[in-house]
Design an enzyme around this catalytic site. Sequence first.
Site, PDB file in Angstrom:
ATOM      1  N   HIS A   1       7.605  -7.385  -2.057  1.00 49.72           N
ATOM      2  CA  HIS A   1       7.341  -6.771  -0.806  1.00 49.72           C
ATOM      3  C   HIS A   1       8.340  -7.276   0.293  1.00 49.72           C
ATOM      4  O   HIS A   1       7.827  -7.155   1.584  1.00 49.72           O
ATOM      5  CB  HIS A   1       5.686  -7.235  -0.128  1.00 49.72           C
ATOM      6  CG  HIS A   1       4.857  -6.367  -1.002  1.00 49.72           C
ATOM      7  ND1 HIS A   1       4.807  -5.180  -1.445  1.00 49.72           N
ATOM      8  CD2 HIS A   1       3.519  -6.724  -1.500  1.00 49.72           C
ATOM      9  CE1 HIS A   1       3.583  -4.492  -2.017  1.00 49.72           C
ATOM     10  NE2 HIS A   1       2.997  -5.810  -2.356  1.00 49.72           N
TER      11      HIS A   1
ATOM     12  N   SER B   1      -5.088   2.481   4.101  1.00 47.26           N
ATOM     13  CA  SER B   1      -5.204   1.880   2.979  1.00 47.26           C
ATOM     14  C   SER B   1      -5.092   0.364   3.084  1.00 47.26           C
ATOM     15  O   SER B   1      -6.025  -0.251   2.338  1.00 47.26           O
ATOM     16  CB  SER B   1      -3.806   2.360   2.015  1.00 47.26           C
ATOM     17  OG  SER B   1      -4.135   1.801   0.857  1.00 47.26           O
TER      18      SER B   1
ATOM     19  N   LYS C   1       0.672  -1.291   0.023  1.00 45.86           N
ATOM     20  CA  LYS C   1       0.067  -0.205   0.027  1.00 45.86           C
ATOM     21  C   LYS C   1       0.881   1.258  -0.076  1.00 45.86           C
ATOM     22  O   LYS C   1       0.327   2.216   0.533  1.00 45.86           O
ATOM     23  CB  LYS C   1      -0.974   0.186   1.116  1.00 45.86           C
ATOM     24  CG  LYS C   1      -1.813  -0.973   1.489  1.00 45.86           C
ATOM     25  CD  LYS C   1      -2.192  -1.804   0.230  1.00 45.86           C
ATOM     26  CE  LYS C   1      -3.272  -1.163  -0.646  1.00 45.86           C
ATOM     27  NZ  LYS C   1      -3.815  -1.654  -1.875  1.00 45.86           N
TER      28      LYS C   1
HETATM   29  P1  A3P Z   1      -5.383   4.337  -1.191  1.00 48.47           P
HETATM   30  O1  A3P Z   1      -5.923   2.984  -0.712  1.00 48.47           O
HETATM   31  O2  A3P Z   1      -4.701   5.305   0.055  1.00 48.47           O
HETATM   32  O3  A3P Z   1      -6.163   5.200  -2.278  1.00 48.47           O
HETATM   33  P2  A3P Z   1       0.050  -0.371  -3.720  1.00 48.47           P
HETATM   34  O4  A3P Z   1       0.153  -0.485  -5.164  1.00 48.47           O
HETATM   35  O5  A3P Z   1       1.467  -0.300  -3.047  1.00 48.47           O
HETATM   36  O6  A3P Z   1      -0.907  -1.423  -3.100  1.00 48.47           O
HETATM   37  O7  A3P Z   1      -0.606   1.010  -3.083  1.00 48.47           O
HETATM   38  C1  A3P Z   1      -2.018   1.285  -3.312  1.00 48.47           C
HETATM   39  C2  A3P Z   1      -2.173   2.595  -2.938  1.00 48.47           C
HETATM   40  O8  A3P Z   1      -1.631   3.276  -3.862  1.00 48.47           O
HETATM   41  C3  A3P Z   1      -3.800   3.106  -3.004  1.00 48.47           C
HETATM   42  O9  A3P Z   1      -3.958   3.960  -1.908  1.00 48.47           O
HETATM   43  C4  A3P Z   1      -3.984   3.483  -4.317  1.00 48.47           C
HETATM   44  O10 A3P Z   1      -5.177   4.317  -4.535  1.00 48.47           O
HETATM   45  C5  A3P Z   1      -2.703   4.432  -4.558  1.00 48.47           C
HETATM   46  N1  A3P Z   1      -2.372   4.579  -5.984  1.00 48.47           N
HETATM   47  C6  A3P Z   1      -2.242   3.778  -6.991  1.00 48.47           C
HETATM   48  N2  A3P Z   1      -1.712   4.457  -8.099  1.00 48.47           N
HETATM   49  C7  A3P Z   1      -2.074   5.933  -7.604  1.00 48.47           C
HETATM   50  C8  A3P Z   1      -1.666   6.951  -8.559  1.00 48.47           C
HETATM   51  N3  A3P Z   1      -1.849   7.095  -9.789  1.00 48.47           N
HETATM   52  N4  A3P Z   1      -1.858   8.317  -7.825  1.00 48.47           N
HETATM   53  C9  A3P Z   1      -1.922   8.309  -6.434  1.00 48.47           C
HETATM   54  N5  A3P Z   1      -2.294   7.019  -5.687  1.00 48.47           N
HETATM   55  C10 A3P Z   1      -2.327   5.852  -6.294  1.00 48.47           C
END
Ligand code: A3P
Length: 306
Positions: free
Chosen positions: A100, A130, A45
């Site tokens: 991860h 998140s 996240k």
């Molecule tokens: P949120 O749940 O706070 O919205 P990961 O890919 O490590 O699992 O992280 C997921 C998080 O990154 C989510 O956060 C997601 O919305 C956010 N995310 C993914 N792409 C993004 C982008 N282009 N801009 C901003 N946040 C992004």
Amino acid sequence: MARLDVTETFHSIMFPGHMHTKDSLNYATKFKFQDTDTVIVTYPKSGTTWMQEIITLVLGKGDPTIAQTQPNWVRAPWLEQYYCADVLKGSTGPRIITTHLPCQLLAPALQHSKAKVIYIARNLKDVSVSYYHFHKMANFLPDPGTFSDFLNDFLKGAVHYGSWFDHVNGWTSHAKDIHNFLYITYEEMCQDLHGSVQKVSHFLQCPLTEDELILAQKHCSFNSMKENTMVNYTLIPQEIMDHGKGKFMRTGKVGDWKNTFTEEQSRLVDDMYSSQMTDSSLLFKWECPEKTARPLMTINTSESHT
Ligand code: A3P
């Protein structure tokens, strides 16, 4: 592979049995990196999928074709997940690998390697919120209970992929031992996406023209990625990710934790941060002045040393 209720414990860290097996985790820790590999390392996240998209677009000079036709787990597979070896077998060109895994499990395999490692960190309060929402929709993760229950487990490191503190401390303190290391934060990417894409393109030694940069930036914006089925996880069947319970591309914001945390929880996290990150050279700023250009976190190691 289903194993939705299975937890794989490896070196005292829990992993979802849905995608991880003892064999796949062993494979990851003994992986032979190539100097041409790019490795995305994150605690869950923290912006993993975003960086997968940025790298795809940088290597494609802004052309979104690959980003819009290949799922992220095919173009940048998770090293510790059971399908990785098969995906990499079929790969031509330079490999993008995602992980991860905490530093103590992967550092030996990276030793002496010239693979390019990109570590993305995100404010732990936003990560916890998140991750909590992700637990609600991902049927391969345990029921998180209330946010308060989840936060307790999260702060103890009693969640899948282990402790956020250990992950960030481990990788950032090991940065100086990794030949090619780029440290970047989710907050920096939110504040200055153009500059962040440029930073990644320099690190990958793949310079982009201004037009290519603008194109890449456009296709990795939150709104573009939200609509892109190759990264928004809507390709994953409902029984594995319940899209009725939430969206993977949820808010994409800095500071969203304020909508969930109580003042007491916020103080508790601040106190834990102060006590557990004593050796860290990271400086976190919890508040997000949305329009200012200063980084929210800094690290003393040089951000990239090639
Ligand atoms: P949120 O749940 O706070 O919205 P990961 O890919 O490590 O699992 O992280 C997921 C998080 O990154 C989510 O956060 C997601 O919305 C956010 N995310 C993914 N792409 C993004 C982008 N282009 N801009 C901003 N946040 C992004």
